[in-house]
Scaffold this motif. Sequence first.
Motif, mmCIF file in Angstrom:
data_model
loop_
_atom_site.group_PDB
_atom_site.id
_atom_site.type_symbol
_atom_site.label_atom_id
_atom_site.label_comp_id
_atom_site.label_asym_id
_atom_site.label_seq_id
_atom_site.Cartn_x
_atom_site.Cartn_y
_atom_site.Cartn_z
ATOM 1 N N TRP A 11 88.890 6.366 20.474
ATOM 2 C CA TRP A 11 89.969 6.184 19.533
ATOM 3 C C TRP A 11 89.705 4.794 18.363
ATOM 4 O O TRP A 11 89.921 5.008 17.242
ATOM 5 C CB TRP A 11 91.275 5.484 20.467
ATOM 6 N N GLU A 17 93.675 5.386 14.605
ATOM 7 C CA GLU A 17 94.828 4.821 14.122
ATOM 8 C C GLU A 17 94.920 4.865 12.888
ATOM 9 O O GLU A 17 96.373 5.190 12.441
ATOM 10 C CB GLU A 17 94.961 3.185 14.853
ATOM 11 N N VAL A 28 101.060 2.887 13.270
ATOM 12 C CA VAL A 28 101.198 3.172 14.685
ATOM 13 C C VAL A 28 100.099 2.594 15.387
ATOM 14 O O VAL A 28 98.995 2.455 14.674
ATOM 15 C CB VAL A 28 101.228 4.916 14.786
ATOM 16 N N LYS A 29 100.410 2.114 16.686
ATOM 17 C CA LYS A 29 99.529 1.702 17.567
ATOM 18 C C LYS A 29 99.325 2.641 18.716
ATOM 19 O O LYS A 29 100.636 2.758 19.252
ATOM 20 C CB LYS A 29 99.802 0.201 17.725
ATOM 21 N N LEU A 30 98.311 2.786 19.426
ATOM 22 C CA LEU A 30 98.113 3.265 20.649
ATOM 23 C C LEU A 30 98.631 2.250 21.640
ATOM 24 O O LEU A 30 98.327 1.161 21.741
ATOM 25 C CB LEU A 30 96.675 3.714 20.969
ATOM 26 N N LEU A 52 102.084 6.621 20.959
ATOM 27 C CA LEU A 52 101.862 5.677 19.900
ATOM 28 C C LEU A 52 103.255 5.019 19.885
ATOM 29 O O LEU A 52 104.397 5.312 20.077
ATOM 30 C CB LEU A 52 101.654 6.532 18.584
#
Length: 357
Positions: A11, A17, A28-30, A52
């Motif tokens: 990732w 991201e 957006v963030k995991l 996300l």
Amino acid sequence: MNSLEEVLSCWKQYDWEEKLKKVFKKNVKLVDERIECLKNTREKTSIWKLTLSDGQEFIPIVLKIYKQPLKENHRLEINMYQKAYNIYQEFMPKLYLLEPNVNGNETWMFTECLQPLRGQIKLAPKHLEQIIPTVAKFHAITFDKRFLQHADLFDSSLPFFDSEEKVKERTKGIKKAKENLDLAMKDPNLKELVAPRYKMIKKILKKGPNFFPEITETGQCLIHGDLHVHNICCEIANDGVENWKVTLIDWESAKHYPCWYDLAVLVELLIDFRSDWQKSEEEIRRKCVQVYCQEMLKYGITFKEDPLNLLKKAYLQRTLEKKLSSHLQKVLDGGKSTLLKRYLEKIEVWGKELGLY
């Protein structure tokens, strides 16, 4: 076998991201703690549910990892998203990213996470009438000669019903069915079930591998190939919604086959599994066939033969060429089959009705 650590490492390494930021048009963030492994096999595929966050809401997506060497069905599904997605996207999950050569030779695909039909509603026969219009619309795109307009979207991984490979496969399945019938006559768990139909089924199997040429002559198209309820998703499935937005997942079994194969799985296998539907099964299949034909007519498609018979013929063809042998084998190996009794009964009843014996 892929690990959580590997997913997190890739990732960051491939900066997904940032790439998904462009897809969603927002940051957006995991959410690491909400990563869920749905399936993980060393030789096949690895499937993960990722979540996300944009700071206000959670956005679930699906990550599917294809391992090398790619099997034909995996190559087919990747091809569906790489080349055929433009004409089939209405029926497929949204494709966010498709990244080849991850970890050297893996393909990682990020798609929309859809709401499964199962769990939203207790499926009743009337709900098939909400699903069938989508199936008909999908079939109509490549039905019969229309396939030629889109043939360049598919590579050699797409199976064809009339191909030499598939004819050999059906011939092998029928040979195996004959062998397993003979073994069943010596098996105390199967003899009582098989014996009354043994001679009749052996006689039918001699007519293979194509028991009903008319199911191919009345029209072939791209079919989903595995159209059971687990592979059907719906935005909102309830009786208060008039037109369901239906989407199909898992395209590994897509093929150029008689259209009725999809209906045989969607309608007949549900009837076979649902004993509560079997009291009104004739009414259910008649209504489903009627809805399908009405929808196909919207796209200028009609059938030369009684469509109800075409459904039954596709079901028998599918059963005799593959399913009979595999379910006999399952019981011979000490397992159980909830479908074998139904297969044998339908071969007997429909086989006589349709002139197989």
